[in-house]
Write an enzyme that holds these catalytic residues in place. Structure first.
Site, PDB file in Angstrom:
ATOM      1  N   LYS A 209      -5.263 -22.458   7.929  1.00 28.25           N
ATOM      2  CA  LYS A 209      -3.835 -22.746   7.741  1.00 28.25           C
ATOM      3  C   LYS A 209      -3.513 -24.236   7.861  1.00 28.25           C
ATOM      4  O   LYS A 209      -2.514 -24.699   7.314  1.00 28.25           O
ATOM      5  CB  LYS A 209      -3.011 -21.973   8.770  1.00 28.25           C
ATOM      6  CG  LYS A 209      -2.980 -20.469   8.560  1.00 28.25           C
ATOM      7  CD  LYS A 209      -1.975 -20.080   7.515  1.00 28.25           C
ATOM      8  CE  LYS A 209      -1.758 -18.574   7.460  1.00 28.25           C
ATOM      9  NZ  LYS A 209      -0.757 -18.192   6.450  1.00 28.25           N
TER      10      LYS A 209
ATOM     11  N   THR B 173       9.466 -23.551  10.632  1.00 31.33           N
ATOM     12  CA  THR B 173       8.884 -22.360  10.020  1.00 31.33           C
ATOM     13  C   THR B 173       9.042 -21.190  10.970  1.00 31.33           C
ATOM     14  O   THR B 173       9.437 -21.352  12.130  1.00 31.33           O
ATOM     15  CB  THR B 173       7.391 -22.567   9.692  1.00 31.33           C
ATOM     16  OG1 THR B 173       6.974 -21.540   8.773  1.00 31.33           O
ATOM     17  CG2 THR B 173       6.513 -22.515  10.934  1.00 31.33           C
TER      18      THR B 173
ATOM     19  N   SER C  63       3.994 -15.818  13.417  1.00 30.43           N
ATOM     20  CA  SER C  63       3.412 -15.266  14.646  1.00 30.43           C
ATOM     21  C   SER C  63       1.927 -15.571  14.709  1.00 30.43           C
ATOM     22  O   SER C  63       1.219 -15.095  15.582  1.00 30.43           O
ATOM     23  CB  SER C  63       3.611 -13.747  14.694  1.00 30.43           C
ATOM     24  OG  SER C  63       2.982 -13.136  13.574  1.00 30.43           O
TER      25      SER C  63
ATOM     26  N   ASN D  68      -1.449 -18.242  12.791  1.00 37.99           N
ATOM     27  CA  ASN D  68      -2.080 -19.551  12.751  1.00 37.99           C
ATOM     28  C   ASN D  68      -1.251 -20.621  12.036  1.00 37.99           C
ATOM     29  O   ASN D  68      -1.431 -21.806  12.287  1.00 37.99           O
ATOM     30  CB  ASN D  68      -3.451 -19.431  12.081  1.00 37.99           C
ATOM     31  CG  ASN D  68      -4.439 -18.664  12.941  1.00 37.99           C
ATOM     32  OD1 ASN D  68      -4.452 -18.796  14.150  1.00 37.99           O
ATOM     33  ND2 ASN D  68      -5.266 -17.844  12.309  1.00 37.99           N
TER      34      ASN D  68
ATOM     35  N   TYR E  33       0.079 -28.374  20.685  1.00 41.49           N
ATOM     36  CA  TYR E  33       0.233 -29.380  19.633  1.00 41.49           C
ATOM     37  C   TYR E  33       1.638 -29.985  19.591  1.00 41.49           C
ATOM     38  O   TYR E  33       1.964 -30.719  18.664  1.00 41.49           O
ATOM     39  CB  TYR E  33      -0.114 -28.765  18.275  1.00 41.49           C
ATOM     40  CG  TYR E  33      -1.539 -28.285  18.179  1.00 41.49           C
ATOM     41  CD1 TYR E  33      -2.591 -29.061  18.668  1.00 41.49           C
ATOM     42  CD2 TYR E  33      -1.844 -27.056  17.600  1.00 41.49           C
ATOM     43  CE1 TYR E  33      -3.905 -28.628  18.577  1.00 41.49           C
ATOM     44  CE2 TYR E  33      -3.168 -26.615  17.510  1.00 41.49           C
ATOM     45  CZ  TYR E  33      -4.182 -27.398  18.001  1.00 41.49           C
ATOM     46  OH  TYR E  33      -5.483 -26.966  17.917  1.00 41.49           O
TER      47      TYR E  33
ATOM     48  N   GLY F  74      -0.272 -12.651   3.180  1.00 40.14           N
ATOM     49  CA  GLY F  74       0.809 -13.088   2.295  1.00 40.14           C
ATOM     50  C   GLY F  74       0.299 -13.610   0.967  1.00 40.14           C
ATOM     51  O   GLY F  74       1.051 -13.749   0.006  1.00 40.14           O
ATOM     52  N   GLY F  75      -0.994 -13.940   0.924  1.00 42.68           N
ATOM     53  CA  GLY F  75      -1.611 -14.330  -0.340  1.00 42.68           C
ATOM     54  C   GLY F  75      -1.753 -15.821  -0.570  1.00 42.68           C
ATOM     55  O   GLY F  75      -2.258 -16.230  -1.622  1.00 42.68           O
ATOM     56  N   GLY F  76      -1.335 -16.645   0.379  1.00 42.76           N
ATOM     57  CA  GLY F  76      -1.455 -18.091   0.195  1.00 42.76           C
ATOM     58  C   GLY F  76      -2.896 -18.551   0.101  1.00 42.76           C
ATOM     59  O   GLY F  76      -3.247 -19.390  -0.739  1.00 42.76           O
TER      60      GLY F  76
ATOM     61  N   ASN G  28      -9.112 -17.907  16.231  1.00 47.02           N
ATOM     62  CA  ASN G  28      -8.206 -17.888  17.388  1.00 47.02           C
ATOM     63  C   ASN G  28      -8.091 -16.470  17.930  1.00 47.02           C
ATOM     64  O   ASN G  28      -7.255 -15.683  17.502  1.00 47.02           O
ATOM     65  CB  ASN G  28      -6.833 -18.446  16.984  1.00 47.02           C
ATOM     66  CG  ASN G  28      -6.917 -19.918  16.642  1.00 47.02           C
ATOM     67  OD1 ASN G  28      -7.568 -20.685  17.342  1.00 47.02           O
ATOM     68  ND2 ASN G  28      -6.290 -20.309  15.550  1.00 47.02           N
TER      69      ASN G  28
END
Length: 307
Positions: A63, A85, A88, A90, A125, A190-192, A295
């Protein structure tokens, strides 16, 4: 690269040009992740398997590529407002890390039932956590409220051309690292990820086969990702939880790599009866498997393995 073909420009939310531009943009920040193989897993599967280890990527998952591309493609004025954004998983940590590297705020809407390890990553982060209820409606409403209050730029977890282009950089690396790959096996939610990978891979090698692997993942395809999956993906293979746990165990024991469940589903699929017994796929000899993330909430994992 020789043999590249152009997928009609403008037909999809990303193309080989936008993916190459993304790679140039994010190269200073991402890791070029290694490809691992195992003679034991090759023997078990009856194929040559090549694991693209995005579990070693910054933020612990692929991601970061898309998030980094989205953040660093913003002009200075937009970037100064920060990014927002809802996630829930990565994407939340990835966007927080990319924003930190650019020195801008990141507002991350996270449902209260998100895995603890992923929430901790966001905080580590420097992302500003904003809690929502578990429903998609609640997540979207809270994110919209943050946007109205801050003017931050919304970066969707997957339904965004900048995200697709960033994720597609995996194909550029993998097909350079292992040119003989004839098949790619990629998780789908989601297909990204699979959209970016498919657009790049099919441009480089039009004959390559691409399989999507699904478990009980929670997201739905978006209007940017669905057309790519519809047109360029060979088949969607589903795997059971028990098969995923077995594949995770093999990754731990044989590859010596920590993978999260969605990261192990590619191996689970290749070892499944659905794949092994389909004669139409017997010529899939050199298979690239995207290990999407590492993760893992270890407490939950131990409990699952001990049941």
């Amino acid at each position: 690269m020789e043999g590249e073909r152009q997928i009609e420009k403008g037909k999809y939310a990303a193309d080989i040009s936008s993916i190459k531009e993304a790679h140039d943009r994010i190269k200073p920040f991402i890791l070029k992740t290694p490809v691992m193989s195992s003679t034991s897993l090759n023997a078990l599967s009856g194929r040559h398997l090549y694991f693209k280890c995005e579990c070693f990527q910054k933020g612990g998952a692929f991601k970061f590529r898309g998030a980094c591309n989205a953040v660093f493609s913003l002009d200075d004025e937009d970037a100064s407002k920060g990014v927002v954004t809802h996630s829930s998983g990565n994407h939340a940590a990835a966007l927080a890390l990319a924003a930190k590297l650019r020195g801008i705020p990141a507002y991350i809407v996270i449902p209260k039932n998100a895995p603890t390890c992923k929430v901790e990553n966001v905080k580590r982060y420097g992302g500003q956590v904003v809690w929502s209820e578990a429903s998609v409606q609640s997540r979207e409403e809270i994110a919209n409220k943050v946007w109205q209050e801050t003017g931050a730029i919304f970066v969707h977890p997957y339904n965004d051309g900048r995200i697709l282009s960033g994720q597609g950089t995996i194909s550029l690396e993998l097909l350079e690292q292992v040119p003989q790959i004839d098949t790619l096996v990629v998780p789908i939610s989601g297909g990204g990820l699979i959209s970016g990978i498919a657009l790049a891979a099919k441009s480089i090698n039009p004959a390559i086969r691409i399989f999507a692997i699904a478990d009980g993942l929670r997201a739905f395809l978006g209007d940017f990702t669905w057309p790519v999956v519809r047109d360029l993906v060979e088949e969607v293979i589903t795997v059971e939880d028990s098969e995923i746990l077995k594949a995770m165990k093999l990754c731990f024991e044989i590859l010596k790599v920590v993978v999260e469940p969605s990261g192990a589903i590619g191996l689970a699929a290749v070892l499944s009866d659905t794949f092994q017994k389909n004669l139409a796929w017997k010529d899939c000899k050199h298979i690239g498997i995207v290990v999407s993330g590492g993760n893992v909430d270890l407490g939950i994992l131990w409990n699952s393995l001990n049941k």
